[in-house]
Write an enzyme that holds these catalytic residues in place. Structure first.
Site, PDB file in Angstrom:
ATOM      1  CE  LYS A  92     -11.667  -9.994   8.958  1.00  0.00           C
ATOM      2  NZ  LYS A  92     -10.263 -10.216   8.487  1.00  0.00           N
ATOM      3  CD  GLN A 113      -8.391  -2.894   9.941  1.00  0.00           C
ATOM      4  OE1 GLN A 113      -7.301  -2.660   9.446  1.00  0.00           O
ATOM      5  NE2 GLN A 113      -9.465  -3.079   9.203  1.00  0.00           N
ATOM      6  CE  LYS A 116      -9.845   0.791   7.891  1.00  0.00           C
ATOM      7  NZ  LYS A 116      -8.909   0.129   6.950  1.00  0.00           N
ATOM      8  CE  LYS A 128      -3.484  -3.685   8.197  1.00  0.00           C
ATOM      9  NZ  LYS A 128      -4.686  -3.201   7.474  1.00  0.00           N
ATOM     10  N   GLY A 167      -5.811  -9.751   3.928  1.00  0.00           N
ATOM     11  CA  GLY A 167      -4.737  -9.148   3.144  1.00  0.00           C
ATOM     12  C   GLY A 167      -4.551  -7.655   3.409  1.00  0.00           C
ATOM     13  CG  ASP A 168      -2.724  -3.679   4.390  1.00  0.00           C
ATOM     14  OD1 ASP A 168      -3.787  -3.096   4.644  1.00  0.00           O
ATOM     15  OD2 ASP A 168      -1.650  -3.058   4.201  1.00  0.00           O
ATOM     16  CB  THR A 212     -10.814  -2.120  -0.432  1.00  0.00           C
ATOM     17  OG1 THR A 212     -10.762  -3.276   0.394  1.00  0.00           O
ATOM     18  CG2 THR A 212     -10.295  -0.923   0.326  1.00  0.00           C
ATOM     19  CG  ASN A 243      -7.388  -5.681  -3.669  1.00  0.00           C
ATOM     20  OD1 ASN A 243      -7.988  -5.068  -2.794  1.00  0.00           O
ATOM     21  ND2 ASN A 243      -7.953  -6.649  -4.378  1.00  0.00           N
ATOM     22  CB  SER A 384     -13.196  -9.159   5.907  1.00  0.00           C
ATOM     23  OG  SER A 384     -12.107  -9.145   5.018  1.00  0.00           O
TER      24      SER A 384
HETATM   25  P1  NDP Z   1      -1.329  -3.897  -2.973  1.00  0.00           P
HETATM   26  O1  NDP Z   1      -0.094  -4.524  -2.466  1.00  0.00           O
HETATM   27  O2  NDP Z   1      -2.271  -4.691  -3.789  1.00  0.00           O
HETATM   28  O3  NDP Z   1      -1.002  -2.575  -3.804  1.00  0.00           O
HETATM   29  C1  NDP Z   1      -0.281  -1.531  -3.228  1.00  0.00           C
HETATM   30  C2  NDP Z   1       0.001  -0.492  -4.309  1.00  0.00           C
HETATM   31  O4  NDP Z   1       0.568   0.651  -3.711  1.00  0.00           O
HETATM   32  C3  NDP Z   1       0.994  -0.983  -5.344  1.00  0.00           C
HETATM   33  O5  NDP Z   1       0.724  -0.369  -6.577  1.00  0.00           O
HETATM   34  C4  NDP Z   1       2.313  -0.532  -4.772  1.00  0.00           C
HETATM   35  O6  NDP Z   1       3.332  -0.395  -5.731  1.00  0.00           O
HETATM   36  C5  NDP Z   1       1.933   0.813  -4.166  1.00  0.00           C
HETATM   37  N1  NDP Z   1       2.789   1.099  -3.009  1.00  0.00           N
HETATM   38  C6  NDP Z   1       2.891   0.356  -1.874  1.00  0.00           C
HETATM   39  N2  NDP Z   1       3.794   0.876  -1.044  1.00  0.00           N
HETATM   40  C7  NDP Z   1       4.275   1.962  -1.654  1.00  0.00           C
HETATM   41  C8  NDP Z   1       5.230   2.921  -1.308  1.00  0.00           C
HETATM   42  N3  NDP Z   1       5.880   2.861  -0.126  1.00  0.00           N
HETATM   43  N4  NDP Z   1       5.450   3.931  -2.193  1.00  0.00           N
HETATM   44  C9  NDP Z   1       4.786   3.987  -3.384  1.00  0.00           C
HETATM   45  N5  NDP Z   1       3.867   3.094  -3.760  1.00  0.00           N
HETATM   46  C10 NDP Z   1       3.610   2.109  -2.919  1.00  0.00           C
HETATM   47  O7  NDP Z   1      -2.060  -3.332  -1.659  1.00  0.00           O
HETATM   48  P2  NDP Z   1      -3.573  -2.863  -1.477  1.00  0.00           P
HETATM   49  O8  NDP Z   1      -4.099  -2.302  -2.732  1.00  0.00           O
HETATM   50  O9  NDP Z   1      -4.281  -3.975  -0.809  1.00  0.00           O
HETATM   51  O10 NDP Z   1      -3.410  -1.712  -0.387  1.00  0.00           O
HETATM   52  C11 NDP Z   1      -3.253  -0.328  -0.743  1.00  0.00           C
HETATM   53  C12 NDP Z   1      -3.637   0.544   0.445  1.00  0.00           C
HETATM   54  O11 NDP Z   1      -5.010   0.279   0.800  1.00  0.00           O
HETATM   55  C13 NDP Z   1      -2.845   0.312   1.729  1.00  0.00           C
HETATM   56  O12 NDP Z   1      -2.750   1.534   2.414  1.00  0.00           O
HETATM   57  C14 NDP Z   1      -3.753  -0.628   2.529  1.00  0.00           C
HETATM   58  O13 NDP Z   1      -3.497  -0.535   3.908  1.00  0.00           O
HETATM   59  C15 NDP Z   1      -5.110  -0.041   2.174  1.00  0.00           C
HETATM   60  N6  NDP Z   1      -6.263  -0.906   2.362  1.00  0.00           N
HETATM   61  C16 NDP Z   1      -6.335  -2.146   1.775  1.00  0.00           C
HETATM   62  C17 NDP Z   1      -7.468  -2.916   1.931  1.00  0.00           C
HETATM   63  C18 NDP Z   1      -7.614  -4.220   1.237  1.00  0.00           C
HETATM   64  O14 NDP Z   1      -8.704  -4.813   1.343  1.00  0.00           O
HETATM   65  N7  NDP Z   1      -6.641  -4.722   0.512  1.00  0.00           N
HETATM   66  C19 NDP Z   1      -8.586  -2.481   2.779  1.00  0.00           C
HETATM   67  C20 NDP Z   1      -8.444  -1.130   3.280  1.00  0.00           C
HETATM   68  C21 NDP Z   1      -7.314  -0.405   3.082  1.00  0.00           C
HETATM   69  P3  NDP Z   1       4.244  -1.652  -6.152  1.00  0.00           P
HETATM   70  O15 NDP Z   1       3.379  -2.478  -7.058  1.00  0.00           O
HETATM   71  O16 NDP Z   1       5.410  -1.064  -6.809  1.00  0.00           O
HETATM   72  O17 NDP Z   1       4.571  -2.365  -4.874  1.00  0.00           O
HETATM   73  O1  2IT Z   2      -6.974  -1.960   6.103  1.00  0.00           O
HETATM   74  C1  2IT Z   2      -7.900  -2.793   5.986  1.00  0.00           C
HETATM   75  O2  2IT Z   2      -9.046  -2.539   6.356  1.00  0.00           O
HETATM   76  C2  2IT Z   2      -7.583  -4.088   5.376  1.00  0.00           C
HETATM   77  N1  2IT Z   2      -6.451  -4.296   4.959  1.00  0.00           N
HETATM   78  C3  2IT Z   2      -8.633  -5.145   5.279  1.00  0.00           C
HETATM   79  C4  2IT Z   2      -8.744  -5.905   6.566  1.00  0.00           C
HETATM   80  C5  2IT Z   2      -9.662  -7.112   6.534  1.00  0.00           C
HETATM   81  O3  2IT Z   2      -9.680  -7.775   7.584  1.00  0.00           O
HETATM   82  O4  2IT Z   2     -10.334  -7.377   5.554  1.00  0.00           O
END
Ligand code: NDP
Ligand code: 2IT
Length: 452
Positions: A92, A113, A116, A128, A167-168, A212, A243, A384
Site C-alpha cells: 500500500k 511507507q 508508517k 510505492k 496518490g502522492d 493527510t 493536497n 486509504s
Molecule cells: P501535490 O502534488 O498535491 O503538492 C505538492 C506541493 O509541493 C506543490 O505545491 C508543489 O509545487 C510542491 N513541490 C513538489 N515538489 C517540489 C520540489 N521539488 N520543490 C519545491 N516544491 C515542490 O502533492 P501532495 O500534497 O500530495 O504531497 C506533498 C508531500 O506529502 C509529499 O512529500 C508526499 O510524499 C507527502 N504525502 C502525501 C500524502 C497524500 O495523501 N497525498 C500522504 C502522506 C505524505 P508545484 O505546485 O509547483 O508542483
Molecule cells: O506517502 C503516503 O503515505 C501517501 N502518499 C499516501 C499513500 C496511500 O496509499 O494513501
C-alpha cells in the site's frame, strides 16, 4: 546475519548494493539510528536477518510508458512500482508523478511507507510507485493517455489483495480516475479496492482528500498538548500548496492558528495577515496556476519571493509551528536555525522526509517538538485503509464518522509513538518512538511468516 554482524555492517552492505540512491540511504540510516535499542532486547531479529530482509524490496517493477502528446509525437517515460513488504497486508502506498522520480526515490518512499503503515495499526503492507512524467503544462487529454499507458502495464501487478496504489505528488483525483478507468476496462471488473483516493461517487471515501493535512495537524495538536499549548493564536508556516498543504492550512485555521506563508516549486508567499485559503485553492487547485498569482490577486501585505523556500522567509514576527508539506530535504540546517531563533515550538512533517538530518538535530537540541513523517502524515494512508474497508463491505460512511475514525487513529499513533519513546529511554523523541513501534510490528509478522 551472524550474531556478530552489526547494524553498521548491514548499512555498509546496503550502500554497496544500492549505489547512487542517496535518499534511500538517508531513509535507511534514519530508521537504523533508532534500532540498536531494539536489537539488544530482541536477538531473534538478528538471528532471522530481519534488517537485511526488510531493506530488500520483495519485488521491483520498472517499465516503459509510451504515450502520444497532443501534437501526435511519441513520448517515453519510465514507470515504477516497488512492492516493498507485505507482511502486514497488501502493498500500500502512493504513486508520484514528478520529473525528479528515480528508482531510489521510489525505494526511499516505499521503505518509509512500511513503517508508517505498520504504525497506523491497520492491515497494510508497504509499497510505492510513480513515474518521471511531469503533469505540469500537460492537457487533460495528455494526462489521460499517460495514465492509461501506465496502467496498461501496472494492472498485471496490482489488485485489491495484492497491491493498492493511491496518490502522492502529481497524482490526485484526476489521475486516479484515469488510472481506475483503464484498470476497470482491462480487467472487466469493478474492483473498487484496487486504488484509493477515488472520487466519492465511484467508490472513494469522504475525508481521504483532507486526511493527510488534517491528520498532520491533529498529530501536532497532541504534541502541543504535552506542553499545555495549542494552535489558538499560533503563527504557522506551511510549505507547498498541494493536497497536503491545503488541508493542513484549513485545519490550522479552523483551530485558530494563523498561517503566514505557503509555497510551490516556483517560490514562496509571505502573507502576514494570514493566507486566504479560498483564493489559494482557486489559484492552485482549480486554475493549476503558480503561487505568484495568489500574491498578486491577494494584494495588501502579501508578497511573492521567486525561487525562495518558505523557510527562507524571515518575517518580522515569530513562528510557533512549522508544517513542511512539499517534498524531501526541503528544510535544512540554516532554515532550522532561523526557525528556532524565531521561537519555534513544534514541527510536523506533512511531507515524506522534508527535514534533513542536520535540521532534525538542531530541532532536537533546541527542545522543539518534532513529529516525523511516518507518524505525522500517516492519516492519509490510514484513511486509504478506511476506503478499502468501505469498498470491501460495499458501504460508504458519512463525513463526520470518517473524520472521527481519522482523529482516533492519529491519537492512537501519537500515544503509541510517545509510549514507545518512553519505554526505550528517550521520552519525547517521536522519531525513535515511530521507528521502533513500526519496526516491531512488521518484524514480528515477518518472524511469524517464516523465511519468505
Ligand atoms: P501535490 O502534488 O498535491 O503538492 C505538492 C506541493 O509541493 C506543490 O505545491 C508543489 O509545487 C510542491 N513541490 C513538489 N515538489 C517540489 C520540489 N521539488 N520543490 C519545491 N516544491 C515542490 O502533492 P501532495 O500534497 O500530495 O504531497 C506533498 C508531500 O506529502 C509529499 O512529500 C508526499 O510524499 C507527502 N504525502 C502525501 C500524502 C497524500 O495523501 N497525498 C500522504 C502522506 C505524505 P508545484 O505546485 O509547483 O508542483
Ligand atoms: O506517502 C503516503 O503515505 C501517501 N502518499 C499516501 C499513500 C496511500 O496509499 O494513501
Amino acid at each position: 546475519m551472524s550474531p556478530r554482524t552489526t547494524i553498521e555492517d548491514v548499512y555498509a552492505q546496503i550502500l554497496a548494493r544500492n549505489p547512487g540512491e542517496p535518499e534511500f540511504h538517508q531513509a535507511v540510516r534514519e530508521v537504523f539510528g533508532s534500532l540498536d535499542r531494539v536489537l539488544e532486547k530482541r536477538p531473534e531479529y538478528t538471528e532471522a536477518s530481519i534488517l537485511e530482509r526488510i531493506c530488500e524490496p520483495e519485488r521491483q517493477i520498472i517499465f516503459r510508458v509510451p504515450w502520444l502528446d497532443d501534437a501526435g509525437r511519441v513520448q517515453i517515460n519510465r514507470g515504477f512500482r516497488v512492492q516493498y513488504n507485505s507482511a502486514l497486508g497488501p502493498y500500500k502506498g502512493g504513486l508520484r508523478f514528478h520529473p525528479s522520480v528515480l528508482l531510489g526515490t521510489v525505494k526511499f518512499l516505499g521503505f518509509e511507507q512500511i513503517f508508517k503503515n505498520a504504525l497506523t495499526g491497520m492491515p497494510i503492507g508497504g509499497g510505492k510507485g510513480g513515474s518521471d512524467f511531469d503533469p505540469k503544462g500537460r492537457s487533460d487529454a495528455e494526462v489521460m493517455r499517460f495514465c492509461q499507458s501506465f496502467m496498461t502495464e501496472a494492472y498485471r501487478h496490482i489488485g485489491e489483495y495484492t497491491d493498492v496504489p493511491a496518490g502522492d505528488i502529481g497524482v490526485g483525483a484526476r489521475e486516479i480516475g484515469y488510472l481506475f478507468g483503464q484498470y476497470k476496462r482491462i480487467t472487466n471488473s469493478y474492483e473498487s479496492g484496487v486504488l484509493t483516493g477515488k472520487g466519492v461517487t465511484w467508490g472513494g471515501s469522504l475525508v481521504r482528500t483532507e486526511a493527510t493535512g488534517y491528520g498532520a495537524v491533529y498529530f501536532t495538536q497532541h504534541m502541543l498538548a504535552t506542553r499545555g499549548q495549542s494552535f489558538d493564536g499560533a503563527r504557522v508556516l506551511v510549505s507547498g500548496s498541494g493536497n497536503v498543504a491545503i488541508y493542513a492550512i484549513e485545519k490550522v485555521q479552523s483551530l485558530g492558528g494563523i498561517v503566514v506563508g505557503a509555497s510551490d516549486s516556483s517560490g514562496a508567499v509571505h502573507d502576514p495577515d494570514g493566507i486566504d485559503l479560498e483564493l489559494l485553492r482557486d489559484v492552485k487547485e482549480r486554475r493549476r496556476d503558480r503561487i505568484e498569482v495568489y500574491a498578486t490577486e491577494r494584494g495588501g501585505r502579501a508578497r511573492f519571493v521567486p525561487g525562495a523556500s518558505v523557510w527562507d522567509l524571515d518575517g518580522d514576527e515569530s513562528v510557533q509551528v512549522a508544517l513542511p508539506c512539499a517534498t524531501q530535504n526541503e528544510l535544512g540546517e540554516e532554515h532550522a536555525r532561523t526557525l528556532v531563533a524565531n521561537g519555534l515550538v513544534a514541527v510536523a512533517e506533512g511531507a515524506n522526509m522534508p527535514a534533513t538530518p542536520g535540521a532534525i538535530r538542531i530541532f532536537r537540541q533546541a527542545g522543539v517538538l518534532f513529529g516525523p513523517g511516518k507518524a505525522a502524515n500517516a492519516g492519509g494512508v490510514a484513511t486509504s485503509a478506511l476506503e478499502m474497508q468501505q469498498n470491501a463491505s460495499r458501504d460508504s460512511w458519512g463525513f463526520e464518522h470518517t473524520e472521527e475514525r481519522l482523529a482516533e487513529i492519529m491519537a492512537g499513533i501519537h500515544e503509541r509513538t510517545a509510549e514507545t519513546a518512553e519505554e526505550y529511554g528517550v521520552p519525547g523523541d517521536y522519531t525513535v518512538g515511530a521507528n521502533i513501534a513500526g519496526f516491531i510490528r512488521v518484524a514480528d509478522a515477518m518472524l511469524a511468516l517464516g523465511v519468505i
